[in-house]
Design a protein around this motif. Structure first.
Motif, PDB file in Angstrom:
ATOM      1  N   LYS A 102     -79.098 -37.076  19.467  1.00 39.67           N
ATOM      2  CA  LYS A 102     -78.755 -35.788  20.065  1.00 39.67           C
ATOM      3  C   LYS A 102     -77.279 -35.712  20.451  1.00 39.67           C
ATOM      4  O   LYS A 102     -76.657 -34.657  20.328  1.00 39.67           O
ATOM      5  N   ASP A 103     -76.733 -36.821  20.956  1.00 38.28           N
ATOM      6  CA  ASP A 103     -75.326 -36.793  21.357  1.00 38.28           C
ATOM      7  C   ASP A 103     -74.410 -36.548  20.161  1.00 38.28           C
ATOM      8  O   ASP A 103     -73.421 -35.801  20.263  1.00 38.28           O
ATOM      9  N   ALA A 140     -74.665 -32.923  19.225  1.00 41.92           N
ATOM     10  CA  ALA A 140     -73.951 -32.113  20.210  1.00 41.92           C
ATOM     11  C   ALA A 140     -72.443 -32.244  20.019  1.00 41.92           C
ATOM     12  O   ALA A 140     -71.689 -31.272  20.179  1.00 41.92           O
ATOM     13  N   PRO A 150     -69.078 -30.784  27.454  1.00 38.89           N
ATOM     14  CA  PRO A 150     -69.882 -31.973  27.181  1.00 38.89           C
ATOM     15  C   PRO A 150     -69.591 -33.095  28.179  1.00 38.89           C
ATOM     16  O   PRO A 150     -68.585 -33.067  28.895  1.00 38.89           O
ATOM     17  N   VAL A 175     -69.991 -37.498  24.644  1.00 38.35           N
ATOM     18  CA  VAL A 175     -69.988 -36.434  23.639  1.00 38.35           C
ATOM     19  C   VAL A 175     -68.564 -35.928  23.396  1.00 38.35           C
ATOM     20  O   VAL A 175     -68.171 -35.653  22.261  1.00 38.35           O
ATOM     21  N   ALA A 220     -75.153 -24.529  25.820  1.00 38.94           N
ATOM     22  CA  ALA A 220     -74.895 -25.920  26.197  1.00 38.94           C
ATOM     23  C   ALA A 220     -75.246 -26.177  27.653  1.00 38.94           C
ATOM     24  O   ALA A 220     -75.642 -27.300  28.017  1.00 38.94           O
ATOM     25  N   THR A 225     -78.928 -30.556  26.121  1.00 42.02           N
ATOM     26  CA  THR A 225     -78.557 -31.054  24.794  1.00 42.02           C
ATOM     27  C   THR A 225     -79.517 -30.579  23.716  1.00 42.02           C
ATOM     28  O   THR A 225     -79.098 -30.199  22.616  1.00 42.02           O
ATOM     29  N   ASP A 230     -78.528 -28.472  20.420  1.00 41.15           N
ATOM     30  CA  ASP A 230     -78.801 -28.950  19.067  1.00 41.15           C
ATOM     31  C   ASP A 230     -79.507 -27.882  18.245  1.00 41.15           C
ATOM     32  O   ASP A 230     -79.170 -27.645  17.076  1.00 41.15           O
TER      33      ASP A 230
END
Length: 365
Positions: free
Chosen positions: A66-67, A70, A147, A151, A294, A298, A302
């Motif tokens: 996920k990071d 993102a 972020p 990120v 955002a 996360t 995405d």
């Protein structure tokens, strides 16, 4: 193309006004719609291919976590918001000016406009490159809306590796838009389709590797794969159009200092800067929405990133029509047919509304 610089005068007019042109019969709206659509579908396919490349980056990096996904989303905020100055600003101006020169039966002037645009795009790209280099710092300025540190670092890494393709891709884009103004996009379609497949393969190999052969580079593999795609694709299209097909000959003008004259640069900036500002405002809408999403988390970001890239792919027809409209209207203005140009603008609006309705129904279904 000739390598040496040659001197040229600025006495060649952009418009050729003749009584025959003034008296030419105005075509019907149906004829103009057909003209626009005929020019739009090849460009729409090319835009779709380019959007699929961005979608590939998102899809391949999404497998890492996920990071990483993102990070691509935040990096694309910076890249798209600044890069639109090149693609929408300088690109749209070059289409219109090229079409005007051809409509005025002065094709060599189109070659001069290409040289002007190459210089202007290089100037634009330099500050944009600095902006990309400091992507992480700009994202940190967003505070809680931006972020986290990991990120932000990944986004900065993605943007910095993307610098590899910034200027080569910008110059290739100018050449592509020059072809667009001449209605010569169709010959480039097979190459654009091929490099969609190449980019997918390069991303998978460089990011995830080949079991038993290569472990992959991880996150940085994606921007490197995309850089190789854009650079090699640009070279391939240039070689095919210039050295294999020779399609540039009608409009190419030997290198000349006239392209850098105050008159040429003033005309070009007068068209490109307003287009760039409009593009920035358009991209800013997506940026604001992305930042709001955002703030939800996360996972939501995405999902939004994936859907936004799908949206950009589905709307490729709109961008194809926009470029086709610029070349069609520009051609008629260059031929000193303002009434036909006005009618073509109305026909373009009808086309855009029709495609917009279809897209709205698609997303509402």
């Amino acid at each position: 193309m000739q390598d040496r610089m040659t001197e040229s005068t600025t006495s060649v007019p952009l418009l050729n006004e003749t009584e025959e042109d003034r008296k030419e019969e105005v075509p019907s709206k149906r004829t103009l719609i057909h003209e626009i659509v005929k020019a739009a579908w090849p460009q729409a396919l090319v835009v779709a291919c380019r959007n699929i490349i961005s979608l590939t980056d998102v899809g391949v990096l999404g497998w890492l976590g996920k990071d990483e996904l993102a990070a691509v989303a935040f990096a694309q905020i910076v890249l798209n918001l600044s890069g639109v100055v090149l693609w929408a600003g300088a690109g749209d101006a070059l289409i219109a000016l090229t079409a005007q020169a051809i409509g005025a039966k002065n094709p060599k002037m189109a070659g001069i406009w290409l040289q002007t645009s190459l210089f202007a795009i290089t100037l634009f790209a330099l500050p944009i490159g600095v902006f990309w280099w400091f992507t992480g710092d700009f994202l940190r300025l967003l505070g809680s809306a931006g972020p986290d540190e990991r990120v932000a670092n990944l986004s900065a890494k993605f943007a910095r590796y993307s610098l590899i393709w910034l200027i080569p891709s910008a110059l290739n884009s100018a050449f592509a838009q020059w072809l667009n103004g001449q209605r010569l996009v169709k010959p480039t379609i097979p190459l654009n389709i091929f490099f969609v497949a190449y980019n997918a393969a390069a991303n998978i190999v460089l990011v995830h590797g080949i079991p038993g052969w290569f472990d992959g580079l991880g996150f940085i593999g994606s921007p490197l794969a995309t850089a190789s795609t854009k650079i090699i694709r640009g070279v391939a299209i240039f070689v095919y159009i210039v050295y294999i097909r020779g399609l540039h000959k009608k409009c190419w003008h030997p290198w000349t200092w006239e392209a850098l004259s105050r008159e040429r640069l003033s005309r070009f900036f007068a068209q490109s800067i307003p287009s760039a500002l409009i593009g920035v405002v358009e991209q800013a809408q997506f940026v604001v929405i992305t930042l709001f999403v955002a703030s939800l988390g996360t996972s939501e970001l995405d999902a939004h990133t994936g859907m936004l890239n799908v949206f950009m792919f589905v709307t490729c027809g709109m961008y194809g029509l926009t470029d086709a409209g610029a070349s069609t209207i520009g051609g008629h203005l260059g031929a000193n047919r303002p009434e036909v140009a006005k009618k073509a603008a109305k026909a373009l609006i009808y086309c855009m509304m029709s495609v917009g309705i279809v897209i709205a129904i698609f997303f509402a279904a």
